[in-house]
Design a protein around this motif. Structure first.
Motif, PDB file in Angstrom:
ATOM      1  N   TYR A   1       1.102  -1.326  -0.126  1.00  0.00           N
ATOM      2  CA  TYR A   1       0.116   0.006  -0.215  1.00  0.00           C
ATOM      3  C   TYR A   1       1.117   1.082  -0.433  1.00  0.00           C
ATOM      4  O   TYR A   1       0.042   2.189  -0.448  1.00  0.00           O
ATOM      5  N   THR A   2       2.051   1.138   0.845  1.00  0.00           N
ATOM      6  CA  THR A   2       3.307   2.416   0.579  1.00  0.00           C
ATOM      7  C   THR A   2       4.440   1.702   0.553  1.00  0.00           C
ATOM      8  O   THR A   2       4.922   3.280  -0.265  1.00  0.00           O
ATOM      9  N   TRP A   3       3.874   0.983  -0.800  1.00  0.00           N
ATOM     10  CA  TRP A   3       5.368   0.670  -1.593  1.00  0.00           C
ATOM     11  C   TRP A   3       5.123   0.180  -3.416  1.00  0.00           C
ATOM     12  O   TRP A   3       5.196  -1.257  -3.338  1.00  0.00           O
ATOM     13  N   PRO A   4       4.435   1.467  -3.620  1.00  0.00           N
ATOM     14  CA  PRO A   4       4.031   0.819  -5.388  1.00  0.00           C
ATOM     15  C   PRO A   4       5.455  -0.224  -6.030  1.00  0.00           C
ATOM     16  O   PRO A   4       5.050  -1.156  -6.685  1.00  0.00           O
ATOM     17  N   ASP A   5       6.840  -0.278  -5.331  1.00  0.00           N
ATOM     18  CA  ASP A   5       7.687  -0.729  -6.395  1.00  0.00           C
ATOM     19  C   ASP A   5       7.380  -2.455  -6.109  1.00  0.00           C
ATOM     20  O   ASP A   5       7.452  -3.955  -6.292  1.00  0.00           O
ATOM     21  N   PHE A   6       7.239  -2.401  -4.372  1.00  0.00           N
ATOM     22  CA  PHE A   6       5.980  -4.207  -4.016  1.00  0.00           C
ATOM     23  C   PHE A   6       5.301  -4.671  -5.107  1.00  0.00           C
ATOM     24  O   PHE A   6       5.227  -5.594  -5.656  1.00  0.00           O
ATOM     25  N   ALA A   7       3.794  -3.758  -5.278  1.00  0.00           N
ATOM     26  CA  ALA A   7       2.559  -4.035  -6.079  1.00  0.00           C
ATOM     27  C   ALA A   7       3.606  -3.931  -7.140  1.00  0.00           C
ATOM     28  O   ALA A   7       2.119  -5.192  -8.072  1.00  0.00           O
ATOM     29  N   ARG A   8       3.864  -3.152  -8.135  1.00  0.00           N
ATOM     30  CA  ARG A   8       4.060  -3.879  -9.462  1.00  0.00           C
ATOM     31  C   ARG A   8       5.470  -5.205  -9.341  1.00  0.00           C
ATOM     32  O   ARG A   8       4.985  -5.379 -10.576  1.00  0.00           O
ATOM     33  N   GLY A   9       6.594  -5.014  -8.725  1.00  0.00           N
ATOM     34  CA  GLY A   9       6.545  -6.593  -8.080  1.00  0.00           C
ATOM     35  C   GLY A   9       5.112  -7.905  -8.639  1.00  0.00           C
ATOM     36  O   GLY A   9       5.833  -8.607  -9.181  1.00  0.00           O
ATOM     37  N   LEU A  10       4.397  -7.481  -8.102  1.00  0.00           N
ATOM     38  CA  LEU A  10       3.458  -8.870  -8.767  1.00  0.00           C
ATOM     39  C   LEU A  10       3.228  -8.787 -10.044  1.00  0.00           C
ATOM     40  O   LEU A  10       3.363 -10.310 -10.421  1.00  0.00           O
ATOM     41  N   LEU A  11       3.051  -7.391 -10.711  1.00  0.00           N
ATOM     42  CA  LEU A  11       2.810  -7.716 -11.856  1.00  0.00           C
ATOM     43  C   LEU A  11       4.177  -8.602 -13.194  1.00  0.00           C
ATOM     44  O   LEU A  11       3.743  -9.069 -13.830  1.00  0.00           O
TER      45      LEU A  11
END
Length: 596
Positions: A37-47
């Motif tokens: 939620y506060t770490w966009p790179d983490f979220a993008r890593g899923l994709l």
């Protein structure tokens, strides 16, 4: 598939904890999903995980064509080779997509469930929304794509009913019920198309920088600027999935679903398949958009060398792969005299499928084919895609001798197991002819995940099956006949009048044969043939043949066709198996007929 907790292990962390855990338990660095939620790179890593495992359409280092009548591999350990010669089982399946695709779908589901909670950008709400839309669109499209690849590999008949695979639309964890029955084939197709349609609500038709006047209304009304739009959807995003690509995905799925092996599910008609292809082709202006150089896009060296990531794609390429410097293709497939392994060996079957330059098949009395001079006056695509005896390749234009009595190099047929050609031919398509492997030096290669030529051929096939050779179908102002004529003329086949094409245009059946052959030639070595044969319910057990060339006492060349590899497929193998391990685990999961 339990990915609720994503473990990120950095090199620095491993180094720092290497000594600490000798004295007390080290921190495990497990990242809870809320971290995204506060770490966009983490979220993008899923994709990124879902992107990285997408299969390449063309890859001469891992090619399913060697399991068909188009090619064989000289590598005895090649899994496709083993499959084609009788070892294909539900436990030994090189085409298995089950785990990889479901893992990717799980990544997409986790992302979609949490995307709107991610703080993508702290500078403005409008830019935050743009980034959320960008990645949400990617996630829906990727889920649809992975579902398609999963379905293509594992759909099949169960007691007379065409079944698909279990549909997963929510993420799974330890409390999930994994013992799920298979959905119908039609339900799977409908879900794939629904994901693609949903993705279109978020991604642009094409990425690229715009002016202030061009900012879409939905962003302008929340204060979005052209500068913000260009950060989220501009030139730097080229290569991500956009509306053009999704239109092509839908055309691929529709053709697949309408094909003979899957038609019993009534998931798609030929008319619908033609319409989806026509919709995709409108993005390049229809038939006028056929790229004159599209049939050898991989060899347009000047364009490839000057290409930058932010440049628009060439007209031929709908979805590009990686553009990078490498020599792995050449290392795998150059002849051994040029320090290659000669892995993919085109068959005589495929060579014989190329017509003469006048457009007639070599078996036709009007062709002028000379069996004693078999490579002359042929379709120009033959020598462009296949390295035949006496032709040159490599940085020094080396003449390649594939003859059986060649004692000077290992390029001759069957000279050395695992290095020399087994068919008398080497691969040329997808390779750069100017690569030097001594020492190996990489050159830029332009990867193509989807070519518009494929979509043109999708349209031709569907339109012909729907309404015949000369009907304009699906809103297009051209017919199957028009497409095939343009593709053949582009390659220099048939001349201005193309009498053989005119002959074929008199019946749907003759035109079907020609369209399928043109598809075979244009898309050879791009991992289409294996899937095409199966969706057509065609014979897959044709013996792979080669050519043995020797010199007579008078110095003339003698061409002797030889059998190289017998294909061993059973009729039920037009549908792939569900992995045996999954059948053992889950009682509600049914195996396809014929497989154990």
């Amino acid at each position: 598939m339990k990915l609720k907790n994503i473990i990120l292990l950095g090199t620095a962390t491993m180094v720092l904890t290497a000594c600490d855990d000798l004295f007390e338990p080290a921190l495990e660095n497990n990242q809870d999903i809320t971290q995204m939620y506060t770490w966009p790179d983490f979220a993008r890593g899923l994709l990124d995980n879902a992107f990285l495992v997408l299969p390449y359409t063309e890859d001469p280092t891992n090619m399913s064509d060697v399991a068909t009548d188009d090619a064989v591999s000289n590598d005895n350990d090649n899994n496709y080779k083993r499959m084609a010669t009788g070892t294909w089982t539900s436990q030994n399946n090189p085409t298995n997509q089950w785990e990889t695709r479901y893992h990717s779908i799980q990544y997409c589901n986790i992302f979609l469930e949490n995307c709107d909670k991610v703080k993508w950008d702290y500078s403005s709400e409008s830019l935050n929304q743009m980034h959320a839309d960008l990645y949400k669109g990617q996630a829906y499209a990727l889920r649809g794509l992975h579902m398609f690849y999963l379905l293509r590999a594992h759909a099949g008949m169960v007691g007379g009913e065409l079944l698909g695979v279990p549909i997963h639309l929510v993420s799974e964890d330890g409390s999930s019920d994994f013992n799920q029955a298979r959905n119908t084939f039609k339900e799977c197709i409908d879900q794939i198309m629904a994901d693609f349609d949903e993705a279109l609500n978020y991604v642009p038709q094409e990425y690229g920088d715009i002016t202030a006047a061009e900012v879409p209304a939905k962003y302008k009304q929340i204060g979005g600027t052209d500068g913000e739009y260009n950060r989220a959807f501009g030139n730097m995003q080229r290569g991500k999935i956009d509306g053009r690509m999704i239109a092509a995905f839908k055309a691929q799925v529709a053709l697949f679903a309408a094909s003979p092996a899957y038609a019993s599910a009534n998931a798609m008609t030929w008319e619908q398949a033609a319409q989806y292809a026509a919709t995709s082709l409108r993005n390049i202006g229809g038939l006028s958009g056929l790229d004159p150089d599209g049939w050898h896009w991989y060899a347009n060296v000047d364009y490839i060398e000057s290409y930058k990531f932010t440049d628009p794609d060439p007209t031929e390429i709908c979805w590009r792969g990686v553009v990078d410097e490498r020599s792995s293709y050449e290392e795998s497939n150059y002849p051994p005299s040029l320090y290659g392994k000669g892995r993919v060996n085109p068959t005589q079957n495929l060579v014989d499928a190329f017509p003469m330059a006048n457009g007639y098949p070599i078996t036709n009395s009007a062709s002028g084919y000379d069996a004693n001079n078999p490579y002359e006056n042929r379709d120009p695509r033959l020598k462009t895609y296949i390295l035949v005896n006496g032709e040159t390749i490599g940085a020094n234009n080396t003449v390649i001798n594939t003859m059986a009595d060649n004692t000077e190099t290992l390029d001759g047929i069957n000279r050395e197991n695992g290095k020399s050609t087994k068919t008398g031919y080497y691969l040329r398509k997808l390779l750069r002819n100017d690569v030097n492997l001594n020492p190996a030096a990489g050159k830029k290669h332009f990867g193509a995940r989807i070519r518009y030529t494929e979509i043109f051929l999708d349209y031709a096939e569907a339109a012909n099956e729907a309404q015949g050779p000369k009907a304009n179908v699906g809103g297009a102002n051209y017919s199957a006949y028009d497409v095939i004529k343009a593709i053949r003329q582009r390659a220099g086949v048939g001349g201005a009048n193309d009498p053989y094409l005119e002959e074929c245009a008199q019946s749907k059946e003759k035109m079907r044969e020609l369209i399928r052959n043109e598809r075979r030639l244009e898309l050879c070595f791009e991992n289409h043939r294996f899937w095409d044969l199966r969706r057509w319910k065609a014979n897959m057990s044709t013996t792979a043949r080669g050519i043995e060339i020797t010199t007579s006492s008078t110095g003339a060349l003698i061409y002797k066709p030889i059998d190289v590899e017998q294909r061993t497929y059973q009729d039920y193998m037009i549908y792939g198996p569900i992995p045996y391990s999954e059948i053992l685990k889950w009682g509600n999961l049914q195996q396809n007929d014929g497989w154990q």
